[in-house]
Design a protein around this motif. Structure first.
Motif, PDB file in Angstrom:
ATOM      1  N   ASP A  43       0.839  -1.190   0.000  1.00  0.00           N
ATOM      2  CA  ASP A  43       0.000   0.000   0.000  1.00  0.00           C
ATOM      3  C   ASP A  43       0.882   1.251   0.000  1.00  0.00           C
ATOM      4  OD1 ASP A  43      -2.026  -1.802   0.243  1.00  0.00           O
ATOM      5  OD2 ASP A  43      -2.391  -1.427   2.383  1.00  0.00           O
ATOM      6  N   GLY A  44       0.597   2.185  -0.906  1.00  0.00           N
ATOM      7  CA  GLY A  44       1.352   3.429  -0.963  1.00  0.00           C
ATOM      8  C   GLY A  44       2.673   3.339  -1.700  1.00  0.00           C
ATOM      9  N   ILE A  45       3.034   2.162  -2.223  1.00  0.00           N
ATOM     10  CA  ILE A  45       4.285   1.995  -2.961  1.00  0.00           C
ATOM     11  C   ILE A  45       4.018   2.200  -4.448  1.00  0.00           C
ATOM     12  CG2 ILE A  45       6.159   0.418  -3.543  1.00  0.00           C
ATOM     13  CD1 ILE A  45       6.134   1.327  -0.620  1.00  0.00           C
ATOM     14  N   LYS A  46       4.722   3.165  -5.051  1.00  0.00           N
ATOM     15  CA  LYS A  46       4.525   3.437  -6.479  1.00  0.00           C
ATOM     16  C   LYS A  46       5.624   2.829  -7.346  1.00  0.00           C
ATOM     17  CE  LYS A  46       6.771   7.988  -6.041  1.00  0.00           C
ATOM     18  NZ  LYS A  46       6.583   9.448  -6.173  1.00  0.00           N
ATOM     19  N   ALA A  47       6.780   2.538  -6.757  1.00  0.00           N
ATOM     20  CA  ALA A  47       7.886   1.969  -7.518  1.00  0.00           C
ATOM     21  C   ALA A  47       8.735   1.102  -6.598  1.00  0.00           C
ATOM     22  CB  ALA A  47       8.741   3.065  -8.144  1.00  0.00           C
ATOM     23  N   LEU A  48       9.375   0.092  -7.186  1.00  0.00           N
ATOM     24  CA  LEU A  48      10.242  -0.802  -6.421  1.00  0.00           C
ATOM     25  C   LEU A  48      11.568  -0.960  -7.155  1.00  0.00           C
ATOM     26  CD1 LEU A  48       7.109  -2.200  -6.446  1.00  0.00           C
ATOM     27  CD2 LEU A  48       8.192  -3.519  -4.627  1.00  0.00           C
ATOM     28  N   VAL A  49      12.646  -1.084  -6.368  1.00  0.00           N
ATOM     29  CA  VAL A  49      13.986  -1.303  -6.909  1.00  0.00           C
ATOM     30  C   VAL A  49      14.500  -2.627  -6.363  1.00  0.00           C
ATOM     31  CG1 VAL A  49      16.323  -0.393  -7.123  1.00  0.00           C
ATOM     32  CG2 VAL A  49      14.388   1.193  -6.943  1.00  0.00           C
ATOM     33  N   PHE A  50      14.999  -3.490  -7.251  1.00  0.00           N
ATOM     34  CA  PHE A  50      15.534  -4.794  -6.869  1.00  0.00           C
ATOM     35  C   PHE A  50      16.955  -4.932  -7.406  1.00  0.00           C
ATOM     36  CE2 PHE A  50      10.960  -5.450  -7.034  1.00  0.00           C
ATOM     37  CZ  PHE A  50      10.694  -6.264  -5.945  1.00  0.00           C
ATOM     38  N   GLY A  51      17.734  -5.803  -6.748  1.00  0.00           N
ATOM     39  CA  GLY A  51      19.053  -6.120  -7.270  1.00  0.00           C
ATOM     40  C   GLY A  51      20.051  -6.396  -6.175  1.00  0.00           C
ATOM     41  N   GLY A  52      21.284  -6.708  -6.595  1.00  0.00           N
ATOM     42  CA  GLY A  52      22.343  -6.934  -5.635  1.00  0.00           C
ATOM     43  C   GLY A  52      22.484  -8.382  -5.228  1.00  0.00           C
ATOM     44  N   ILE A  53      23.303  -8.619  -4.214  1.00  0.00           N
ATOM     45  CA  ILE A  53      23.595  -9.979  -3.774  1.00  0.00           C
ATOM     46  C   ILE A  53      22.384 -10.657  -3.148  1.00  0.00           C
ATOM     47  CG2 ILE A  53      26.019  -9.410  -3.424  1.00  0.00           C
ATOM     48  CD1 ILE A  53      25.487  -9.429  -0.398  1.00  0.00           C
ATOM     49  N   SER A  54      21.359  -9.885  -2.822  1.00  0.00           N
ATOM     50  CA  SER A  54      20.148 -10.446  -2.221  1.00  0.00           C
ATOM     51  C   SER A  54      19.422 -11.404  -3.159  1.00  0.00           C
ATOM     52  CB  SER A  54      19.193  -9.319  -1.819  1.00  0.00           C
ATOM     53  OG  SER A  54      18.839  -8.548  -2.955  1.00  0.00           O
ATOM     54  N   LEU A  55      19.727 -11.358  -4.459  1.00  0.00           N
ATOM     55  CA  LEU A  55      19.037 -12.212  -5.425  1.00  0.00           C
ATOM     56  C   LEU A  55      19.749 -13.538  -5.661  1.00  0.00           C
ATOM     57  CD1 LEU A  55      18.020  -9.579  -8.130  1.00  0.00           C
ATOM     58  CD2 LEU A  55      16.767 -10.313  -6.089  1.00  0.00           C
ATOM     59  N   ILE A  56      20.831 -13.804  -4.930  1.00  0.00           N
ATOM     60  CA  ILE A  56      21.613 -15.013  -5.191  1.00  0.00           C
ATOM     61  C   ILE A  56      21.091 -16.225  -4.429  1.00  0.00           C
ATOM     62  CG2 ILE A  56      23.900 -16.063  -5.071  1.00  0.00           C
ATOM     63  CD1 ILE A  56      25.107 -13.273  -5.323  1.00  0.00           C
ATOM     64  N   HIS A  57      20.950 -16.096  -3.120  1.00  0.00           N
ATOM     65  CA  HIS A  57      20.738 -17.276  -2.278  1.00  0.00           C
ATOM     66  C   HIS A  57      19.316 -17.376  -1.737  1.00  0.00           C
ATOM     67  CE1 HIS A  57      25.005 -18.208  -2.302  1.00  0.00           C
ATOM     68  NE2 HIS A  57      25.270 -16.945  -2.001  1.00  0.00           N
ATOM     69  N   ARG A  58      18.779 -18.565  -1.778  1.00  0.00           N
ATOM     70  CA  ARG A  58      17.496 -18.845  -1.150  1.00  0.00           C
ATOM     71  C   ARG A  58      17.680 -18.909   0.360  1.00  0.00           C
ATOM     72  NH1 ARG A  58      13.475 -20.713  -4.452  1.00  0.00           N
ATOM     73  NH2 ARG A  58      14.070 -21.141  -6.603  1.00  0.00           N
ATOM     74  N   PRO A  59      16.615 -18.670   1.151  1.00  0.00           N
ATOM     75  CA  PRO A  59      15.242 -18.386   0.722  1.00  0.00           C
ATOM     76  C   PRO A  59      14.973 -16.924   0.374  1.00  0.00           C
ATOM     77  CG  PRO A  59      15.306 -18.495   3.096  1.00  0.00           C
ATOM     78  CD  PRO A  59      16.704 -18.830   2.629  1.00  0.00           C
ATOM     79  N   ALA A  60      15.885 -16.026   0.774  1.00  0.00           N
ATOM     80  CA  ALA A  60      15.616 -14.598   0.572  1.00  0.00           C
ATOM     81  C   ALA A  60      15.455 -14.261  -0.905  1.00  0.00           C
ATOM     82  CB  ALA A  60      16.736 -13.760   1.189  1.00  0.00           C
ATOM     83  N   ALA A  61      16.299 -14.848  -1.760  1.00  0.00           N
ATOM     84  CA  ALA A  61      16.211 -14.537  -3.187  1.00  0.00           C
ATOM     85  C   ALA A  61      14.836 -14.880  -3.743  1.00  0.00           C
ATOM     86  CB  ALA A  61      17.300 -15.295  -3.948  1.00  0.00           C
ATOM     87  N   GLY A  62      14.286 -16.002  -3.293  1.00  0.00           N
ATOM     88  CA  GLY A  62      12.945 -16.375  -3.730  1.00  0.00           C
ATOM     89  C   GLY A  62      11.887 -15.413  -3.220  1.00  0.00           C
TER      90      GLY A  62
END
Length: 305
Positions: free
Chosen positions: A117-136
């Motif tokens: 709610d209230g979010i108009k845009a999101l930015v993704f990227g970085g090492i957070s996308l490598i390892h599960r479960p966080a990447a998922g």
């Protein structure tokens, strides 16, 4: 509000102790944290979503973001250590040694997803996308954001951290890239991804591909064709966080010119995109003239050459 999704880490910068012994100085870092702080300094309402630690380093990260006005209401806390990234300067580049196993940033799951709610845009990227479960969890959040929220994806690939997760990571990026409206790639990202052309990316949801070249500026690919924006001359001290500053400044410039929606950005004229790229390149260049990830404020940019 723009929600920055990913990691917050402590960058350990090379320093010299009082007895002249080599040492390291802890400063805030991480793609999502850097982007959130950069956006806040440019006057944008900003939030952070990522796993934060209750340890002493986590407290440093939390206090730094709160001091800049970044909303942390969507960021869960964990009894797990903060990721540490030791920086090793090279010839115009940076080397990294990461200590990330079992970190707070890796603890996110699909149960951690925040309300949008209230979010108009999101930015993704970085090492957070490598390892599960966080990447998922980040992939699921991108899916949850839907077609009406603007999504910027900057893979910011760190090959040394991928380890045995490369196949899973490549498949995740293959799924996430087509869900982004704006894709930002560095020369290093493009080389690692292989034969992925801007035309391929623009054939899906993406309306804009930003290909950054370090000192050589950025090339924009859009429905208007290809446009190159050179970087201003500068005495580079530290490139850490420059890409994150670029992303933040580009979004901030767009937000001043039009609504941050996929449709509005997709229909933006070439002049608006060029001005945004020029502003972002100036901001990123200014950030490289000082140590650590230290993005400029609006006032500093207005005074810069």
């Amino acid at each position: 509000m723009i929600l920055c999704c990913g990691e917050a880490v402590i960058d350990m910068l090379p320093a010299t102790a009082p007895d002249d012994a080599p040492s390291f100085r802890p400063v805030t870092g991480g793609a999502a944290l850097n982007t959130a702080i950069a956006l806040a300094r440019l006057g944008q309402a900003t939030g952070f979503f990522g796993g934060l630690s209750r340890d002493a380093f986590g407290k440093i990260l939390i206090e730094a973001m709160q001091a800049e006005g970044v909303d942390l209401s969507r960021a869960p806390l964990f009894d797990a250590p903060t990721t540490l990234a030791f920086i090793h300067p090279g010839d115009g580049t940076q080397g990294f040694s990461f200590y990330d196993r079992e970190s707070a940033g890796r603890q996110l799951t699909a149960m951690s997803l925040p309300p949008l709610d209230g979010i108009k845009a999101l930015v993704f990227g970085g090492i957070s996308l490598i390892h599960r479960p966080a990447a998922g969890a980040f992939e699921a959040l991108m899916q949850m954001a839907g077609a009406d929220r603007l999504i910027l994806l900057d893979p910011n690939i760190r090959p040394a951290l991928i380890e045995d997760a490369e196949e899973d990571y490549r498949k995740r990026l293959d799924r996430m890239l087509p869900m982004a409206d704006i894709v930002k790639l560095s020369d290093e990202d493009a080389a690692w991804l292989g034969p992925v052309s801007p035309e391929d990316l623009l054939s899906g949801r993406a309306c804009l591909v930003l290909h950054t070249h370090g000192r050589d500026g950025v090339t924009l690919h859009s429905r208007h064709g290809t446009l190159h924006v050179p970087a201003p001359e500068a005495e580079v001290i530290d490139t850490v966080g420059a890409g994150d500053t670029f992303n933040a400044a580009f979004l901030a410039a767009l937000a001043e010119a039009l609504p941050l929606t996929p449709r509005a950005v997709g229909l933006a004229d070439a002049e608006i995109l060029e001005r945004a790229a020029q502003f972002a390149t100036r901001a990123a260049t200014l950030s490289t003239t000082r140590p650590g990830a230290n993005p400029p404020t609006d006032k500093e940019l207005s005074c810069a050459p």
